[in-house]
Design a protein around this motif. Structure first.
Motif, short mmCIF file in Angstrom:
data_model
loop_
_atom_site.label_atom_id
_atom_site.label_comp_id
_atom_site.label_asym_id
_atom_site.label_seq_id
_atom_site.Cartn_x
_atom_site.Cartn_y
_atom_site.Cartn_z
N PRO A 129 -8.04 38.67 21.03
CA PRO A 129 -8.34 39.50 20.08
C PRO A 129 -8.58 40.97 20.21
N PRO A 130 -8.68 41.76 19.23
CA PRO A 130 -8.73 43.20 19.47
C PRO A 130 -10.16 43.32 20.05
N SER A 131 -11.17 42.80 19.79
CA SER A 131 -12.46 43.07 20.25
C SER A 131 -13.04 42.51 21.62
N LYS A 132 -11.57 41.74 22.26
CA LYS A 132 -11.74 41.50 23.59
C LYS A 132 -11.10 42.13 24.72
N LEU A 133 -10.40 43.13 24.03
CA LEU A 133 -9.74 44.07 24.92
C LEU A 133 -10.60 45.28 25.54
N GLN A 134 -10.07 46.14 26.41
CA GLN A 134 -10.90 47.01 27.14
C GLN A 134 -11.50 48.07 26.09
N ASP A 135 -12.67 48.48 26.31
CA ASP A 135 -13.29 49.45 25.55
C ASP A 135 -12.36 50.76 25.34
N LYS A 136 -12.53 51.29 24.11
CA LYS A 136 -11.57 52.26 23.89
C LYS A 136 -10.05 52.04 23.66
N SER A 137 -9.74 50.91 23.48
CA SER A 137 -8.64 50.38 23.16
C SER A 137 -8.15 50.41 21.74
N GLU A 138 -6.83 51.04 21.38
CA GLU A 138 -6.44 51.46 20.14
C GLU A 138 -5.13 50.93 19.82
N TYR A 139 -4.91 50.68 18.52
CA TYR A 139 -3.46 50.04 18.23
C TYR A 139 -2.55 51.14 17.81
#
Length: 218
Positions: A129-139
């Motif tokens: 999920p988006p919350s578990k991606l690296q910090d400062k990850s954006e779509y």
């Protein structure tokens, strides 16, 4: 350099632990037209039909029959011409433990759901999920994929979570849906279920050394 060597060793060490052997006992039915054939061969085929490529709730995905340990006496019930035997056997199972680092391939990316990852032909129900991606990850809407944009030594960097590329992720949770079933088994793929697949993995990459494999290639 030390971290990279340590991470590589750690990944290699745990990569095989996602597979394990499980002891099962079940009553196996042998149809009358199979009575003249080798008993163990028949039992092996019948067990494989019941278990192979299926999910056992809370236990994991069955890969194949490993071996047969013990076969009880054959019994024929009055209302059924088939023979029934209580069989103890072992199955090769798949279920990585929470905290295990696994290498997969990104197969889909969306703003709402984050990343979907496949483990080749073995398993494709891994979600990050988006919350578990690296910090400062954006779509990135133009690219149609997630992008990691960290600040390194005061400079903005950009790293894509590219589709069809390999990724290191850590298992965050094994998720099972207990759906009604006759034999205590669930099929690996259940497209009609509103609750999702019978077994899926939630992963995370928000730790150092995790993310796309190409990021950590020196």
């Amino acid at each position: 350099f030390f971290f990279f060597v340590f991470f590589s060793y750690y990944y290699f060490r745990v990569a095989v632990t996602m597979f394990f052997i499980s002891h099962i006992k079940d009553v196996i039915r042998i149809q009358p037209h199979l009575f003249g054939q080798d008993r163990n061969l028949v039992l092996s085929k019948e067990i494989s039909k019941l278990y192979a490529d299926r999910v056992i709730h809370k236990l994991g995905l069955c890969i194949c029959l490993f071996d047969i340990l013990e076969v009880g006496d054959l019994e024929i019930y009055p209302s059924d011409g088939a023979a029934h035997a209580t069989v103890s056997f072992r199955l090769l199972m798949f279920k990585p433990f929470v905290g295990e680092v696994v290498q997969g391939t990104v197969i889909d990316s969306s703003r709402e759901d984050g990343l979907r990852v496949s483990l080749g032909e073995l398993f494709s129900e891994v979600r990050i999920p988006p919350s578990k991606l690296q910090d400062k990850s954006e779509y990135d809407e133009k690219k149609g994929l997630w992008v990691w944009r960290p600040i390194v030594q005061g400079q903005a960097q950009e790293f894509d979570y590219s589709k069809d590329e390999d990724i290191y992720f850590m298992v965050d949770e094994n998720i099972f849906h207990d759906t009604p079933r006759k034999s205590g088994l669930e099929n690996k793929s259940n497209e009609d279920s509103t609750e999702g697949p019978p077994y899926s993995i939630k992963g995370k990459v928000n730790l150092n050394g995790l993310g796309m494999c190409q990021w950590w290639t020196y």
